[in-house]
Design an enzyme around this catalytic site. Structure first.
Site, PDB file in Angstrom:
ATOM      1  CG  HIS A 147      -1.943   1.020   1.301  1.00 11.31           C
ATOM      2  ND1 HIS A 147      -1.661   2.341   1.604  1.00 11.31           N
ATOM      3  CD2 HIS A 147      -3.286   0.956   1.108  1.00 11.31           C
ATOM      4  CE1 HIS A 147      -2.793   3.037   1.599  1.00 11.31           C
ATOM      5  NE2 HIS A 147      -3.788   2.231   1.293  1.00 11.31           N
ATOM      6  CG  ASP A 217       0.090  -1.626   6.464  1.00  8.73           C
ATOM      7  OD1 ASP A 217      -0.838  -1.585   7.291  1.00  8.73           O
ATOM      8  OD2 ASP A 217       0.016  -1.119   5.325  1.00  8.73           O
ATOM      9  CD  GLN A 220      -7.305  -4.016   4.483  1.00  8.13           C
ATOM     10  OE1 GLN A 220      -8.306  -4.659   4.803  1.00  8.13           O
ATOM     11  NE2 GLN A 220      -7.392  -2.789   4.003  1.00  8.13           N
ATOM     12  CE  LYS A 243      -7.407   0.680   5.853  1.00  7.97           C
ATOM     13  NZ  LYS A 243      -8.416   0.952   4.806  1.00  7.97           N
ATOM     14  CB  CYS A 386      -3.972   3.443  -1.821  1.00  5.15           C
ATOM     15  SG  CYS A 386      -5.126   4.824  -1.786  1.00  5.15           S
TER      16      CYS A 386
END
Length: 445
Positions: A147, A217, A220, A243, A386
């Site tokens: 991302h 990261d 998600q 999220k 993105c």
């Protein structure tokens, strides 16, 4: 002299009454675990005049608000006041709520002794904060499939090519670290384009052998399954509240304190300093406050903590099982639609979370998304998500010519079988109206 409310005693404060949410009194439906969300009964009018239940299949972008998050915020708002800035009862109450939220998030992400949690605006902000504190001489290794939040902020970047397999990803990190020495490896836990789970633990083991650090990261993954600094043996982890069913504008950078305590504050201002002399000299604070200048997002922190505590208490099993059942149903349905091409990097058998990106041959993805919304009451995402290099690579790898962008459907708490079936039927109807005949669905890898 002001009172240091971080150490001052906290006076008891009676909890204010809770506003009655019309959606919040419905128990979580079977198969969705304890994480009930708002908006499940939202109706939208489609082009032919019908009212349909809205199918929110854009959860990977922003998840709906969890009931526990909304209720926590509603309980807080009547006593909302300054954090770390006053001796009054309300200020002390809110200071305690803010620091309790920090502790709840720390438990959720498996913080170890010496780790700290810094509240940010979102994952992008958290990664930019980490980029700010990384020593200038430290190279950052990151894959081109990341991302943009994990691709663009770094000052001294080594871009690794897109791997074809998880093993190839681990080998690429090993080879790059042999060339560049101690570095920071920045890697996603789960692709926001394909939903595929990356081999983070294996990458971390290689990084450790080379004396490198790892940032994950988890924007998600954190909304779909357990993620832990300790279990993965990584140095830093970022996530976004919006999220994680807490859409109130808060994010987190969690991990080792040494780089963060050594760098100049990310923002300069009140709270970041311990002392400012009359000659302008500054003694900066240590700990999370060093990078949280100004009045913090108390509401966002409390909302995120409420979700973290709810999930920690009940576990992930029910929600994960529910999502995987729906994902299998969605995959099977899309596979029957001629002209639909699924986007995957590691192959269709690789473990994935509830994300499915696809393109329809002969149709612009923006048009597909518009028709899903206007004609069928379905919300999805279209574009390059993105993650432009990855999405363009997957589209260009197709055996047939595809549009330059894709459609992404994403699942989570609140998603139903009816919504998945409606999406598949709608895509089939839209694909059948494409200007050319197409072969059966294929996965792009």
């Amino acid at each position: 002299m002001g009172v240091d409310v971080r150490t001052a005693s906290i006076h008891p404060l009676e909890q204010p009454p809770t506003i009655d949410f019309p959606h919040a009194r419905t128990e979580a439906q079977p198969g969705r675990g304890a994480l009930a969300v708002l908006g499940g009964d939202l109706m939208v009018r489609v082009a032919d005049g019908r009212l349909l239940p809205y199918a929110n299949l854009d959860i990977a972008a922003t998840a709906p608000c969890a009931v526990v998050a909304a209720e926590a915020v509603t309980r807080l708002l009547p006593s909302y006041a300054s954090v770390h800035r006053g001796a009054g009862v309300l200020s002390q109450h809110c200071t305690r709520a803010y620091e309790q939220a920090r502790a709840a998030v720390a438990r959720f992400v498996g913080c170890r002794p010496g780790d700290q949690v810094v509240f940010t605006r979102n994952s992008t902000d958290a990664l930019n904060l980490l980029a700010h504190v990384v020593p200038a001489s430290t190279p950052v290794l990151t894959f081109l499939g990341e991302h943009h939040a994990n691709l663009l902020p770094w000052r001294q970047t080594v871009h690794l090519p897109l791997p074809r397999t998880p093993g190839e990803a681990v080998a690429a990190v090993d080879e790059a670290l042999r060339r560049h020495g101690p570095a920071l490896v920045a890697v996603t836990a789960t692709s926001n384009v394909t939903g595929e789970v990356w081999p983070v633990a294996e990458i971390a083991r290689v990084a450790r052998w080379h004396g490198a650090r790892v940032v994950v990261d988890a924007a998600q993954l954190a909304a779909h399954g357990p993620v832990s600094l300790a279990d993965l043996d990584v140095d830093y982890l970022v996530l976004s509240g919006h999220k994680l069913y807490a859409p109130f504008g808060a994010g987190v950078l969690a991990g080792r304190a040494d780089w963060m305590d050594a760098a100049r504050p990310y923002l300069s201002g009140g709270g970041a300093s311990r002392h400012v002399g009359s000659d302008g000299t500054v003694q900066w604070a240590l700990g999370p406050g060093r990078h949280e200048a100004g009045t913090p997002n108390l509401v966002g922190a409390v909302a995120m903590a409420a979700v973290c505590e709810a999930v920690t208490a009940t576990g992930w099993a029910a929600l994960t099982h529910h999502e995987q059942q729906l994902l299998e149903r969605l995959d099977a349905g899309l596979a029957t639609v001629a002209g639909v091409h699924r986007l995957v990097l590691f192959g269709p058998a690789h473990p994935r979370l509830g994300i499915a990106a696809f393109a329809v041959a002969g149709l612009d993805s923006a048009e597909v998304a518009r028709r899903l919304a206007d004609d069928h009451g379905i919300g999805v995402r279209d574009g390059l998500f993105c993650a432009h290099p990855l999405t363009r690579h997957l589209l260009a790898s197709a055996p047939t010519r595809l549009p330059g962008t894709a459609v992404r459907a994403s699942l989570g708490a609140g998603t139903t079988r009816e919504q998945v079936d409606r999406l598949v039927a709608a895509v089939a109807r839209i694909a059948a109206q494409a200007p050319s005949q197409r072969p059966a669905s294929r996965d792009i890898a």
